[in-house]
Design a protein around this motif. Structure first.
Motif, short mmCIF file in Angstrom:
data_model
loop_
_atom_site.label_atom_id
_atom_site.label_comp_id
_atom_site.label_asym_id
_atom_site.label_seq_id
_atom_site.Cartn_x
_atom_site.Cartn_y
_atom_site.Cartn_z
N LEU A 29 0.87 -1.17 0.00
CA LEU A 29 0.00 0.00 0.00
C LEU A 29 0.91 1.23 0.00
O LEU A 29 1.72 1.40 0.91
N VAL A 30 0.79 2.07 -1.03
CA VAL A 30 1.59 3.29 -1.14
C VAL A 30 0.68 4.46 -0.76
O VAL A 30 -0.30 4.74 -1.45
N LEU A 31 0.99 5.10 0.35
CA LEU A 31 0.15 6.16 0.90
C LEU A 31 0.77 7.51 0.58
O LEU A 31 1.84 7.85 1.09
N LEU A 32 0.09 8.29 -0.27
CA LEU A 32 0.59 9.59 -0.70
C LEU A 32 -0.09 10.71 0.08
O LEU A 32 -1.32 10.71 0.21
N ILE A 106 -2.21 2.51 -4.58
CA ILE A 106 -1.68 3.85 -4.40
C ILE A 106 -2.84 4.74 -3.99
O ILE A 106 -3.82 4.87 -4.74
N LEU A 107 -2.76 5.33 -2.80
CA LEU A 107 -3.85 6.15 -2.28
C LEU A 107 -3.39 7.60 -2.14
O LEU A 107 -2.48 7.89 -1.37
N GLU A 108 -4.04 8.50 -2.89
CA GLU A 108 -3.80 9.93 -2.72
C GLU A 108 -4.68 10.43 -1.58
O GLU A 108 -5.79 9.96 -1.39
N ILE A 122 3.99 1.90 2.54
CA ILE A 122 5.06 2.86 2.27
C ILE A 122 4.40 4.22 2.23
O ILE A 122 3.41 4.42 1.52
N ARG A 123 4.91 5.15 3.00
CA ARG A 123 4.36 6.51 3.05
C ARG A 123 5.27 7.44 2.27
O ARG A 123 6.48 7.44 2.46
N VAL A 138 10.16 9.69 1.48
CA VAL A 138 9.66 8.33 1.68
C VAL A 138 10.01 7.94 3.12
O VAL A 138 11.16 8.04 3.54
N TYR A 139 8.98 7.52 3.86
CA TYR A 139 9.24 7.14 5.25
C TYR A 139 8.36 5.98 5.66
O TYR A 139 7.52 5.53 4.93
#
Length: 139
Positions: A29-32, A106-108, A122-123, A138-139
């Protein structure tokens, strides 16, 4: 320790996304996060293209459709939570269905509704530094 990069154009932000995509392994999960105009969708174009799920020009903001799905065999979900006003609205998206098959989501505007997810996260925070410069952390 967070990873940080500064890009100087939309093209550089997209290129960084293509490169960073090689580090993504499903399920993830990529959290933007970031203010309006910081390049979340621009970055997503690079991520999706780098994953081979769609061409950059085919990736658009899901602000009004809320969720786009790219790829045939390996799914990439791209969602925008900006217009979601309540948890009930969030639930109607069917986001939990995407966890049925390992993919990349990928969540905006991910800070609007914290998602309890069974996948690693991944944030990525984007910040506008002036002109065309963006800081990507990226953190």
């Amino acid at each position: 320790m967070p990873e940080e990069i500064v890009t100087s154009s939309a093209e550089e932000t997209t290129a960084w996304g293509r490169e960073f995509a090689s580090k993504l392994v499903a399920p993830v999960l990529v959290l933007l996060t970031g203010d309006l105009g910081t390049g979340k969708t621009t970055l997503t174009k690079g991520l999706v293209a780098g994953l081979g799920a769609a061409r950059e020009e085919d990736v658009t903001s899901p602000t009004f459709t809320l969720v786009h799905v790219y790829g045939k065999d390996k799914k990439v979900f791209h969602a925008d939570l900006y217009r979601i006003e309540s948890f009930h609205d969030f639930e109607t998206l069917g986001m939990e269905d995407m966890f049925d098959v390992p993919g990349i989501a990928i969540l905006e505007w991910s800070e609007r509704f914290p998602l309890l997810a069974p996948w690693p996260q991944i944030r990525i925070r984007l910040e506008h530094l002036g002109r065309d410069q963006r800081r990507i952390t990226v953190y």
